[in-house]
Design an enzyme around this catalytic site. Sequence first.
Site, PDB file in Angstrom:
ATOM      1  CG  HIS A 170      -2.365   1.001   1.266  1.00  0.00           C
ATOM      2  ND1 HIS A 170      -3.280   1.375   2.038  1.00  0.00           N
ATOM      3  CD2 HIS A 170      -1.795   1.952   0.554  1.00  0.00           C
ATOM      4  CE1 HIS A 170      -4.412   1.860   1.301  1.00  0.00           C
ATOM      5  NE2 HIS A 170      -2.913   2.804   0.903  1.00  0.00           N
ATOM      6  CG  HIS A 225      -1.095   6.035  -2.574  1.00  0.00           C
ATOM      7  ND1 HIS A 225      -2.027   6.138  -3.535  1.00  0.00           N
ATOM      8  CD2 HIS A 225      -1.738   5.920  -1.340  1.00  0.00           C
ATOM      9  CE1 HIS A 225      -2.893   5.930  -2.581  1.00  0.00           C
ATOM     10  NE2 HIS A 225      -3.028   5.719  -0.828  1.00  0.00           N
ATOM     11  CG  HIS A 227      -7.682   2.906  -0.403  1.00  0.00           C
ATOM     12  ND1 HIS A 227      -7.270   2.954  -1.317  1.00  0.00           N
ATOM     13  CD2 HIS A 227      -7.002   4.375   0.034  1.00  0.00           C
ATOM     14  CE1 HIS A 227      -5.557   2.985  -1.621  1.00  0.00           C
ATOM     15  NE2 HIS A 227      -4.518   4.288  -0.442  1.00  0.00           N
ATOM     16  CD  GLU A 238      -7.691   6.240   4.698  1.00  0.00           C
ATOM     17  OE1 GLU A 238      -7.560   6.294   3.402  1.00  0.00           O
ATOM     18  OE2 GLU A 238      -6.441   7.205   4.388  1.00  0.00           O
ATOM     19  CG  ASP A 254      -1.920   6.069   2.735  1.00  0.00           C
ATOM     20  OD1 ASP A 254      -1.957   5.440   1.332  1.00  0.00           O
ATOM     21  OD2 ASP A 254      -2.484   6.041   3.449  1.00  0.00           O
ATOM     22  CG  ASP A 255      -0.025   8.660   0.730  1.00  0.00           C
ATOM     23  OD1 ASP A 255       0.003   8.923   0.031  1.00  0.00           O
ATOM     24  OD2 ASP A 255      -1.173   8.762   1.185  1.00  0.00           O
TER      25      ASP A 255
HETATM   26  N1  ADE Z   1      -4.861   8.761  -1.804  1.00  0.00           N
HETATM   27  C1  ADE Z   1      -3.081   8.924  -1.284  1.00  0.00           C
HETATM   28  N2  ADE Z   1      -3.423   8.307   0.079  1.00  0.00           N
HETATM   29  C2  ADE Z   1      -4.844   8.059   0.560  1.00  0.00           C
HETATM   30  C3  ADE Z   1      -5.548   8.481   1.579  1.00  0.00           C
HETATM   31  N3  ADE Z   1      -4.550   7.122   2.214  1.00  0.00           N
HETATM   32  N4  ADE Z   1      -6.850   7.269   1.191  1.00  0.00           N
HETATM   33  C4  ADE Z   1      -7.297   7.752   0.090  1.00  0.00           C
HETATM   34  N5  ADE Z   1      -6.638   7.977  -0.605  1.00  0.00           N
HETATM   35  C5  ADE Z   1      -5.137   8.182  -0.691  1.00  0.00           C
HETATM   36 ZN    ZN Z   2      -3.501   4.605   0.567  1.00  0.00          ZN
END
Ligand code: ADE
Ligand code: ZN
Length: 334
Positions: A18, A20, A198, A201, A279-280
């Site tokens: 996971h 991005h 997703h 969340e 994630d990011d």
């Molecule tokens: N795009 C990038 N990170 C995300 C996240 N945590 N949830 C939804 N979209 C995303």
């Molecule tokens: Zn994500």
Amino acid sequence: MKDDLKTFIHNLPKAELHLHIEGTLEPELLFVLAERNSVKLPYTSIEAARKTYNFSSLQDFLNTYYQCARVLLHEQDFYDLTLAYLKRVASQNVRHAEIFFDPQTHTAHGVAFETMLDGITGALQDGKREPGISSELILCFLRDLSAKSAMETLRQALPYKDCIIAVGLDSSEIGNPPGKFREVFDLARTEGFLCVAHAGEEGPPGYIREALDILKVVRIDHGVKCQQDETLMQRLIDTQIPLTICPLSNIKLRIFDKMRDHNFKYLLERGLCVTINSDDPAYFGGYIEENYIDLQQALELTREQLAQAAKNSFTASFLGDTEKQRYIDEIDRL
Ligand code: ADE
Ligand code: ZN
């Protein structure tokens, strides 16, 4: 934390499921690309950018994330971004990465689909040799845009089926249920793509059920809200549909107040196939190893539980069975 546990986490072979790619844009590269492409940034310095990375919600974060992504314009930019990520996580013993990209974020301001895809896949190819990480690519539709826009994006992707293993669904969750994309995912499956999404969340457990029932996903991204629905919990235990959980993201986006409140350990102990992901990472303060470390410290995960999380990351991946087993055996020998 004891040093031997940190070493143990480091030594675990890990798969990142996971991630991005746009979320790996560190402020240092952000400034380099802004300069290179003459894009004006709302920050005066790298430090100032980093200081603003405090978010009140998913939407608050996405506003920053989409703004920063505007510096990515040329094939070389996408190449540099992707290779920088692979090099960074090779030093954390990531062996395999399944990476999301958001085409609509870039096509919206004139970047051609081919430009981003060539840049990303070029780096993934090179990265297989050096630093030696295997990878797959997952195309995500932005769920706050229309189903029609997602369908157009899917059609653009059809000639590139060979280098995109799956489609996914990301961006603002609440108010954009999975069912909105039924036809898009139906076509994607017919065309041979695997499906992930997703769900759960920020959104309710009902969105997780929709992702399973309507989009027929083989993996749920996040999914932490499943705890609110015991029937769904039982279904996830029975089917072993994996959840790709992102602990630092969940804290930064206020899904849980503190890491001690995170339900990862509860879900693991109930027998769900849960994995640890980043994630990011450029925005949330850590890559995969920091996610393992922070979670271990807050929830006192045992070595066995850490090893189980790492094994789950391979089980839940799109690798073949032989490769999965090779990594699982390696973890068992640690
Ligand atoms: N795009 C990038 N990170 C995300 C996240 N945590 N949830 C939804 N979209 C995303
Ligand atoms: Zn994500």
